[in-house]
Design a protein around this motif. Sequence first.
Motif, PDB file in Angstrom:
ATOM      1  N   GLY A 126       0.824  -1.268   0.071  1.00 38.97           N
ATOM      2  CA  GLY A 126       0.047  -0.069  -0.015  1.00 38.97           C
ATOM      3  C   GLY A 126       0.733   1.240   0.024  1.00 38.97           C
ATOM      4  N   HIS A 127       2.030   1.281  -0.200  1.00 42.09           N
ATOM      5  CA  HIS A 127       3.029   2.239   0.050  1.00 42.09           C
ATOM      6  C   HIS A 127       2.837   3.266  -1.481  1.00 42.09           C
ATOM      7  CE1 HIS A 127       6.490   4.863  -0.526  1.00 42.09           C
ATOM      8  NE2 HIS A 127       6.558   4.708   1.102  1.00 42.09           N
ATOM      9  N   PRO A 128       2.757   4.401  -1.499  1.00 43.03           N
ATOM     10  CA  PRO A 128       2.338   5.064  -2.929  1.00 43.03           C
ATOM     11  C   PRO A 128       3.555   4.999  -3.908  1.00 43.03           C
ATOM     12  CG  PRO A 128       2.523   6.556  -1.142  1.00 43.03           C
ATOM     13  CD  PRO A 128       2.711   5.321  -0.387  1.00 43.03           C
ATOM     14  N   ASP A 129       4.783   4.761  -3.191  1.00 37.79           N
ATOM     15  CA  ASP A 129       5.763   4.940  -4.151  1.00 37.79           C
ATOM     16  C   ASP A 129       6.889   4.431  -3.666  1.00 37.79           C
ATOM     17  OD1 ASP A 129       7.502   5.942  -6.245  1.00 37.79           O
ATOM     18  OD2 ASP A 129       7.940   8.048  -5.372  1.00 37.79           O
ATOM     19  N   LEU A 130       6.958   3.029  -3.571  1.00 36.46           N
ATOM     20  CA  LEU A 130       8.014   2.241  -2.768  1.00 36.46           C
ATOM     21  C   LEU A 130       9.013   1.843  -3.838  1.00 36.46           C
ATOM     22  CD1 LEU A 130       8.667   0.856  -0.140  1.00 36.46           C
ATOM     23  CD2 LEU A 130       7.583  -1.073  -1.079  1.00 36.46           C
ATOM     24  N   ARG A 131      10.111   2.682  -3.715  1.00 31.57           N
ATOM     25  CA  ARG A 131      11.395   2.420  -4.752  1.00 31.57           C
ATOM     26  C   ARG A 131      12.404   3.030  -3.826  1.00 31.57           C
ATOM     27  NH1 ARG A 131      12.330   7.902  -7.033  1.00 31.57           N
ATOM     28  NH2 ARG A 131      10.437   9.174  -6.512  1.00 31.57           N
ATOM     29  N   ARG A 132      13.744   2.621  -4.379  1.00 32.53           N
ATOM     30  CA  ARG A 132      14.966   2.834  -3.507  1.00 32.53           C
ATOM     31  C   ARG A 132      15.201   3.988  -3.327  1.00 32.53           C
ATOM     32  NH1 ARG A 132      18.611  -1.378  -3.340  1.00 32.53           N
ATOM     33  NH2 ARG A 132      18.193  -3.181  -4.648  1.00 32.53           N
ATOM     34  N   LEU A 133      15.863   4.517  -2.166  1.00 33.58           N
ATOM     35  CA  LEU A 133      16.002   5.981  -1.847  1.00 33.58           C
ATOM     36  C   LEU A 133      17.494   6.404  -1.466  1.00 33.58           C
ATOM     37  CD1 LEU A 133      14.703   8.490  -0.440  1.00 33.58           C
ATOM     38  CD2 LEU A 133      14.886   7.209   1.563  1.00 33.58           C
ATOM     39  N   LEU A 134      18.093   5.387  -1.025  1.00 32.25           N
ATOM     40  CA  LEU A 134      19.764   5.777  -0.646  1.00 32.25           C
ATOM     41  C   LEU A 134      20.851   5.123  -1.604  1.00 32.25           C
ATOM     42  CD1 LEU A 134      19.432   5.470   3.199  1.00 32.25           C
ATOM     43  CD2 LEU A 134      19.321   7.471   1.871  1.00 32.25           C
ATOM     44  N   THR A 135      20.434   4.152  -2.229  1.00 27.32           N
ATOM     45  CA  THR A 135      21.322   3.555  -3.054  1.00 27.32           C
ATOM     46  C   THR A 135      21.075   3.944  -4.542  1.00 27.32           C
ATOM     47  OG1 THR A 135      19.856   1.424  -3.486  1.00 27.32           O
ATOM     48  CG2 THR A 135      21.410   1.463  -1.627  1.00 27.32           C
ATOM     49  N   ASP A 136      22.146   3.609  -5.533  1.00 25.26           N
ATOM     50  CA  ASP A 136      22.300   4.367  -6.678  1.00 25.26           C
ATOM     51  C   ASP A 136      21.276   3.460  -7.827  1.00 25.26           C
ATOM     52  OD1 ASP A 136      22.886   5.832  -8.856  1.00 25.26           O
ATOM     53  OD2 ASP A 136      25.048   5.218  -9.016  1.00 25.26           O
ATOM     54  N   TYR A 137      21.000   4.034  -8.860  1.00 27.99           N
ATOM     55  CA  TYR A 137      20.336   3.338  -9.830  1.00 27.99           C
ATOM     56  C   TYR A 137      21.161   2.106 -10.191  1.00 27.99           C
ATOM     57  CZ  TYR A 137      17.713   7.951 -10.330  1.00 27.99           C
ATOM     58  OH  TYR A 137      17.093   8.977 -10.184  1.00 27.99           O
ATOM     59  N   GLY A 138      20.120   0.949 -10.331  1.00 25.94           N
ATOM     60  CA  GLY A 138      20.883  -0.323 -10.728  1.00 25.94           C
ATOM     61  C   GLY A 138      21.620  -0.993  -9.665  1.00 25.94           C
ATOM     62  N   PHE A 139      21.299  -0.507  -8.220  1.00 25.68           N
ATOM     63  CA  PHE A 139      22.139  -1.085  -7.321  1.00 25.68           C
ATOM     64  C   PHE A 139      21.476  -2.753  -7.106  1.00 25.68           C
ATOM     65  CE2 PHE A 139      23.193  -2.131  -3.037  1.00 25.68           C
ATOM     66  CZ  PHE A 139      24.405  -1.773  -2.734  1.00 25.68           C
ATOM     67  N   GLN A 140      22.507  -3.546  -7.033  1.00 21.83           N
ATOM     68  CA  GLN A 140      22.013  -5.011  -6.874  1.00 21.83           C
ATOM     69  C   GLN A 140      22.160  -5.457  -5.355  1.00 21.83           C
ATOM     70  OE1 GLN A 140      24.316  -7.756  -9.207  1.00 21.83           O
ATOM     71  NE2 GLN A 140      24.479  -6.095 -10.692  1.00 21.83           N
ATOM     72  N   GLY A 141      20.761  -5.850  -4.572  1.00 21.93           N
ATOM     73  CA  GLY A 141      20.978  -6.453  -3.335  1.00 21.93           C
ATOM     74  C   GLY A 141      20.426  -5.199  -2.352  1.00 21.93           C
ATOM     75  N   HIS A 142      20.462  -5.491  -1.126  1.00 25.36           N
ATOM     76  CA  HIS A 142      20.080  -4.786  -0.020  1.00 25.36           C
ATOM     77  C   HIS A 142      21.194  -4.599   1.310  1.00 25.36           C
ATOM     78  CE1 HIS A 142      16.107  -4.733  -1.795  1.00 25.36           C
ATOM     79  NE2 HIS A 142      16.273  -6.099  -2.001  1.00 25.36           N
ATOM     80  N   PRO A 143      21.932  -3.651   1.112  1.00 26.31           N
ATOM     81  CA  PRO A 143      23.351  -3.612   1.728  1.00 26.31           C
ATOM     82  C   PRO A 143      23.407  -3.664   3.149  1.00 26.31           C
ATOM     83  CG  PRO A 143      22.634  -1.435   1.060  1.00 26.31           C
ATOM     84  CD  PRO A 143      21.720  -2.421   0.518  1.00 26.31           C
ATOM     85  N   LEU A 144      22.216  -3.436   4.030  1.00 25.82           N
ATOM     86  CA  LEU A 144      22.227  -3.983   5.275  1.00 25.82           C
ATOM     87  C   LEU A 144      21.680  -5.214   5.721  1.00 25.82           C
ATOM     88  CD1 LEU A 144      20.952  -0.460   7.185  1.00 25.82           C
ATOM     89  CD2 LEU A 144      23.371  -1.353   6.681  1.00 25.82           C
ATOM     90  N   ARG A 145      21.392  -6.157   4.726  1.00 22.43           N
ATOM     91  CA  ARG A 145      21.244  -7.637   5.216  1.00 22.43           C
ATOM     92  C   ARG A 145      22.676  -8.112   5.630  1.00 22.43           C
ATOM     93  NH1 ARG A 145      17.032 -10.511   1.107  1.00 22.43           N
ATOM     94  NH2 ARG A 145      15.552  -9.204   1.051  1.00 22.43           N
ATOM     95  N   LYS A 146      22.640  -9.040   6.643  1.00 24.24           N
ATOM     96  CA  LYS A 146      23.952  -9.449   7.103  1.00 24.24           C
ATOM     97  C   LYS A 146      24.576 -10.278   6.163  1.00 24.24           C
ATOM     98  CE  LYS A 146      22.492  -8.801  12.139  1.00 24.24           C
ATOM     99  NZ  LYS A 146      22.287  -9.213  13.377  1.00 24.24           N
ATOM    100  N   ASP A 147      23.758 -10.841   5.175  1.00 27.80           N
ATOM    101  CA  ASP A 147      24.526 -11.892   4.168  1.00 27.80           C
ATOM    102  C   ASP A 147      25.013 -11.151   2.967  1.00 27.80           C
ATOM    103  OD1 ASP A 147      22.005 -11.272   3.172  1.00 27.80           O
ATOM    104  OD2 ASP A 147      21.290 -13.200   3.172  1.00 27.80           O
ATOM    105  N   PHE A 148      24.820  -9.751   3.074  1.00 25.26           N
ATOM    106  CA  PHE A 148      25.287  -8.860   1.932  1.00 25.26           C
ATOM    107  C   PHE A 148      26.796  -8.696   2.075  1.00 25.26           C
ATOM    108  CE2 PHE A 148      26.101  -5.083  -0.412  1.00 25.26           C
ATOM    109  CZ  PHE A 148      25.477  -5.248  -1.549  1.00 25.26           C
ATOM    110  N   PRO A 149      27.694  -8.864   1.095  1.00 28.85           N
ATOM    111  CA  PRO A 149      29.206  -8.956   1.318  1.00 28.85           C
ATOM    112  C   PRO A 149      29.584  -7.369   1.285  1.00 28.85           C
ATOM    113  CG  PRO A 149      28.594  -9.265  -0.825  1.00 28.85           C
ATOM    114  CD  PRO A 149      27.344  -9.262  -0.394  1.00 28.85           C
TER     115      PRO A 149
END
Length: 208
Positions: A126-149
């Motif tokens: 239900g979020h009106p505009d759910l898109r990335r906010l801090l990472t760059d365009y084309g960024f792969q993955g989610h950097p605060l997950r503990k399995d992210f290198p």
Amino acid sequence: MDDALNKLGAYLSGKLGPKLVRFDVALGELTIEVKRDSVRDVITFLRDDERCRFASIIDICGVDYPDRDERFDVVYHFLSPWLNHRVRVRVPASADTPVPSIVDLFPGANWFEREAYDLYGIEFEGHPDLRRLLTDYGFQGHPLRKDFPLTGFVELRYDDELKRVVYEPVKLMQEFRNFDYLSPWEAMDTAIPGDEKAGPAEEPKGDS
């Protein structure tokens, strides 16, 4: 303070019933854990009830527990200026099951939810505009997950011939993930060049 927060926790438990899983008071703050499907009802109650009036949203963040079936907690922080109390609301979530958005209840939650989506991959239904906010365009993955290198997957640079930014796989000059953590200074058996000039410290001379 703890007595007042415990009374508030007991009041919420009585009013919210099974929607509230448990509450806890620690370090001068009240934390309540609620079911994911009930988060909007609970937050609406916290905002509108005369004994609560948590009308100010402070933050929404994610916490990652990779070993759990529902690996994330979505954590909301609210302030009641009338009570001078804070409350922390924890909601378990998984990577596959979205959490109901509260943007229509608290417009200030918009960017907080986008940040949690960007950094953890938590979906908000239900979020009106759910898109990335801090990472760059084309960024792969989610950097605060503990399995992210720590080194990420790609690196970017400006290509002078193409006149644009290009993405390339990360190239490491050495394998950062296999340090032996042995300092070369601790491993040396001989003195550092120049140290041989330093003689033993002289005893301080007393007053004559």
